[in-house]
Design an enzyme around this catalytic site. Structure first.
Site, PDB file in Angstrom:
ATOM      1  N   LYS A  66       0.801  -1.232   0.000  1.00 43.09           N
ATOM      2  CA  LYS A  66       0.000   0.000   0.000  1.00 43.09           C
ATOM      3  C   LYS A  66       0.834   1.284   0.000  1.00 43.09           C
ATOM      4  CE  LYS A  66      -4.324  -1.554   2.047  1.00 43.09           C
ATOM      5  NZ  LYS A  66      -5.401  -1.227   2.955  1.00 43.09           N
ATOM      6  N   ASN A  87      -4.842   2.082  -1.901  1.00 40.63           N
ATOM      7  CA  ASN A  87      -5.468   0.746  -1.886  1.00 40.63           C
ATOM      8  C   ASN A  87      -6.194   0.446  -3.201  1.00 40.63           C
ATOM      9  OD1 ASN A  87      -7.801   2.350  -1.575  1.00 40.63           O
ATOM     10  ND2 ASN A  87      -8.846   0.660  -0.561  1.00 40.63           N
ATOM     11  N   ASP A 102      -9.971   3.337   1.570  1.00 44.68           N
ATOM     12  CA  ASP A 102     -10.113   2.818   2.945  1.00 44.68           C
ATOM     13  C   ASP A 102     -10.740   3.884   3.838  1.00 44.68           C
ATOM     14  OD1 ASP A 102      -9.001   0.277   2.525  1.00 44.68           O
ATOM     15  OD2 ASP A 102      -6.964   1.017   2.802  1.00 44.68           O
ATOM     16  N   GLY A 125      -4.560   1.806  18.195  1.00 49.30           N
ATOM     17  CA  GLY A 125      -3.624   1.317  17.181  1.00 49.30           C
ATOM     18  C   GLY A 125      -3.154   2.462  16.314  1.00 49.30           C
ATOM     19  N   ALA A 126      -1.949   2.301  15.738  1.00 48.44           N
ATOM     20  CA  ALA A 126      -1.369   3.391  14.944  1.00 48.44           C
ATOM     21  C   ALA A 126      -0.707   2.855  13.672  1.00 48.44           C
ATOM     22  CB  ALA A 126      -0.371   4.169  15.795  1.00 48.44           C
ATOM     23  N   ASN A 148      -1.896   4.164  21.374  1.00 49.13           N
ATOM     24  CA  ASN A 148      -1.126   3.027  20.874  1.00 49.13           C
ATOM     25  C   ASN A 148      -0.223   2.482  21.967  1.00 49.13           C
ATOM     26  OD1 ASN A 148      -0.548   1.339  18.609  1.00 49.13           O
ATOM     27  ND2 ASN A 148       1.474   2.303  18.476  1.00 49.13           N
ATOM     28  N   LYS A 153       4.676   5.964  18.115  1.00 44.87           N
ATOM     29  CA  LYS A 153       3.955   5.774  16.836  1.00 44.87           C
ATOM     30  C   LYS A 153       2.622   6.511  16.837  1.00 44.87           C
ATOM     31  CE  LYS A 153       3.536   1.929  14.341  1.00 44.87           C
ATOM     32  NZ  LYS A 153       3.346   0.470  14.144  1.00 44.87           N
TER      33      LYS A 153
HETATM   34  P1  ATR Z   1      -2.138  -2.377   9.919  1.00 45.28           P
HETATM   35  O1  ATR Z   1      -1.322  -1.770   8.831  1.00 45.28           O
HETATM   36  O2  ATR Z   1      -2.883  -3.606   9.530  1.00 45.28           O
HETATM   37  O3  ATR Z   1      -3.022  -1.395  10.619  1.00 45.28           O
HETATM   38  P2  ATR Z   1       0.322  -2.555  11.460  1.00 45.28           P
HETATM   39  O4  ATR Z   1       0.921  -1.445  10.693  1.00 45.28           O
HETATM   40  O5  ATR Z   1       1.074  -3.829  11.563  1.00 45.28           O
HETATM   41  O6  ATR Z   1      -1.133  -2.945  10.989  1.00 45.28           O
HETATM   42  O7  ATR Z   1       0.028  -1.995  12.940  1.00 45.28           O
HETATM   43  C1  ATR Z   1      -0.377  -2.805  13.910  1.00 45.28           C
HETATM   44  C2  ATR Z   1      -0.913  -1.968  15.087  1.00 45.28           C
HETATM   45  O8  ATR Z   1      -1.435  -2.885  16.018  1.00 45.28           O
HETATM   46  C3  ATR Z   1       0.130  -1.156  15.805  1.00 45.28           C
HETATM   47  O9  ATR Z   1      -0.459   0.001  16.301  1.00 45.28           O
HETATM   48  C4  ATR Z   1       0.533  -2.084  16.947  1.00 45.28           C
HETATM   49  O10 ATR Z   1       1.057  -1.439  18.090  1.00 45.28           O
HETATM   50  P3  ATR Z   1       2.641  -1.083  18.194  1.00 45.28           P
HETATM   51  O11 ATR Z   1       2.844   0.127  17.336  1.00 45.28           O
HETATM   52  O12 ATR Z   1       2.868  -0.814  19.630  1.00 45.28           O
HETATM   53  O13 ATR Z   1       3.372  -2.302  17.700  1.00 45.28           O
HETATM   54  C5  ATR Z   1      -0.796  -2.693  17.286  1.00 45.28           C
HETATM   55  N1  ATR Z   1      -0.716  -3.980  17.980  1.00 45.28           N
HETATM   56  C6  ATR Z   1      -0.449  -5.174  17.435  1.00 45.28           C
HETATM   57  N2  ATR Z   1      -0.462  -6.147  18.387  1.00 45.28           N
HETATM   58  C7  ATR Z   1      -0.753  -5.524  19.552  1.00 45.28           C
HETATM   59  C8  ATR Z   1      -0.935  -5.979  20.903  1.00 45.28           C
HETATM   60  N3  ATR Z   1      -0.817  -7.269  21.233  1.00 45.28           N
HETATM   61  N4  ATR Z   1      -1.235  -5.053  21.843  1.00 45.28           N
HETATM   62  C9  ATR Z   1      -1.357  -3.765  21.527  1.00 45.28           C
HETATM   63  N5  ATR Z   1      -1.216  -3.273  20.265  1.00 45.28           N
HETATM   64  C10 ATR Z   1      -0.914  -4.143  19.302  1.00 45.28           C
END
Ligand code: ATR
Length: 269
Positions: A66, A87, A102, A125-126, A148, A153
């Protein structure tokens, strides 16, 4: 040969887009095909050359392409540029233009249930999905906070869109109108996991978990028990696909048929 469309990813066999677009093409009796394009990151430029020449008329773009595809396209729409991810690609006379649907898919899914303007939105999440959703909510005039696990991040994402950031472990300090979960926590097989304590949910809160496998995550179950208003996670997928169809064909699809096809596929999960 029927005009060719598809989804580009690596891996990509799990994608639900072929089912969704198969149904969309069938509904209008369209002479078009939709295939998987499984392409390794090292081979992207070669794939794009073929897409221009073959031609492939349009394709969806998924993980891990992407962001990395952007420099190799011939043009970008302003939303894709602002979000920093593509996307959707459309081939117009051999030129490949990148779009992002998206964000508008997320916006439409939320707006099925609530207005966004002036509402407080907490995004967990970020990653890439959070970026598109943050953009969608900020565009619509919501007050957004991104939480996050890794605060840095969240801060970077928040700075990009001029919104607020915080650490995930401080979630209980917030009481938003709308909660959106964008990480993969709770996805099959980890269906007993949720980032949100059950007592966080309040009656009337709007809740979107973008995890749709399972269709009802632990987070959504907890939210339902507290009488929250649920935005089904698969609707973001559905509406981003609806918009892709409009970009490629300049008309609206039978979204009801696309939804039926998706729901049918979910039964197999
Ligand atoms: P996508 O592009 O699918 O949104 P990504 O870029 O891999 O996914 O991002 C994953 C997100 O999920 C991140 O915000 C990650 O937190 P970190 O930046 O701290 O890694 C979060 N994430 C994944 N597993 C996690 C967990 N077990 N607990 C908390 N946050 C989680």
């Amino acid at each position: 040969m029927a005009p060719l469309y598809g989804v580009l990813g690596y891996p990509v066999k799990h994608s639900l887009s072929p089912a969704m677009f198969g149904a969309a093409f069938y509904a209008y009796d369209m002479d078009a095909r939709y295939e998987h394009f499984e392409v390794h990151p090292d081979d992207i430029r070669m794939f794009l050359k073929e897409a221009r020449e073959k031609p492939i008329m349009g394709f969806s773009v998924t993980i891990p392409h992407k962001e990395s595809i952007m420099p190799f396209l011939d043009g970008l729409d302003k939303h894709a540029r602002a979000i920093g991810a593509v996307n959707t690609v459309a081939n117009v006379n051999g030129k490949l233009k990148g779009y992002n649907t998206d964000w508008s898919g997320a916006q439409k899914a939320l707006e099925d249930v609530t207005e966004l303007e002036g509402k407080s939105v907490l995004i967990l999440g970020a990653g890439g999905s959070a970026r598109a959703i943050t953009y969608a909510c900020a565009q619509a005039g919501a007050e957004v906070t991104v939480l996050n696990r890794t605060l840095k991040k969240a801060q970077e994402l928040a700075d990009q869109f001029n919104v607020n950031a915080g650490a995930l472990n401080e979630i209980s300090n917030y009481r938003p109108h709308i909660l959106i979960h964008t990480t993969s926590v709770g996805m099959t097989p980890n269906v007993k996991e949720s980032l949100v304590p059950a007592d966080f949910f309040m009656r009337g809160m709007v809740v979107l978990d973008i995890v749709y496998n399972p269709l009802e995550t632990k987070l959504v179950k907890d939210a339902k028990r507290a009488e929250c208003r649920i935005v089904p996670g698969y609707k973001m997928l559905l509406y981003q696909g609806e918009k892709q169809f409009e970009i490629w064909f300049n008309k609206k699809p039978r979204t009801d048929k696309m939804e039926e096809a998706l729901l049918e596929r979910f039964k197999e999960f």
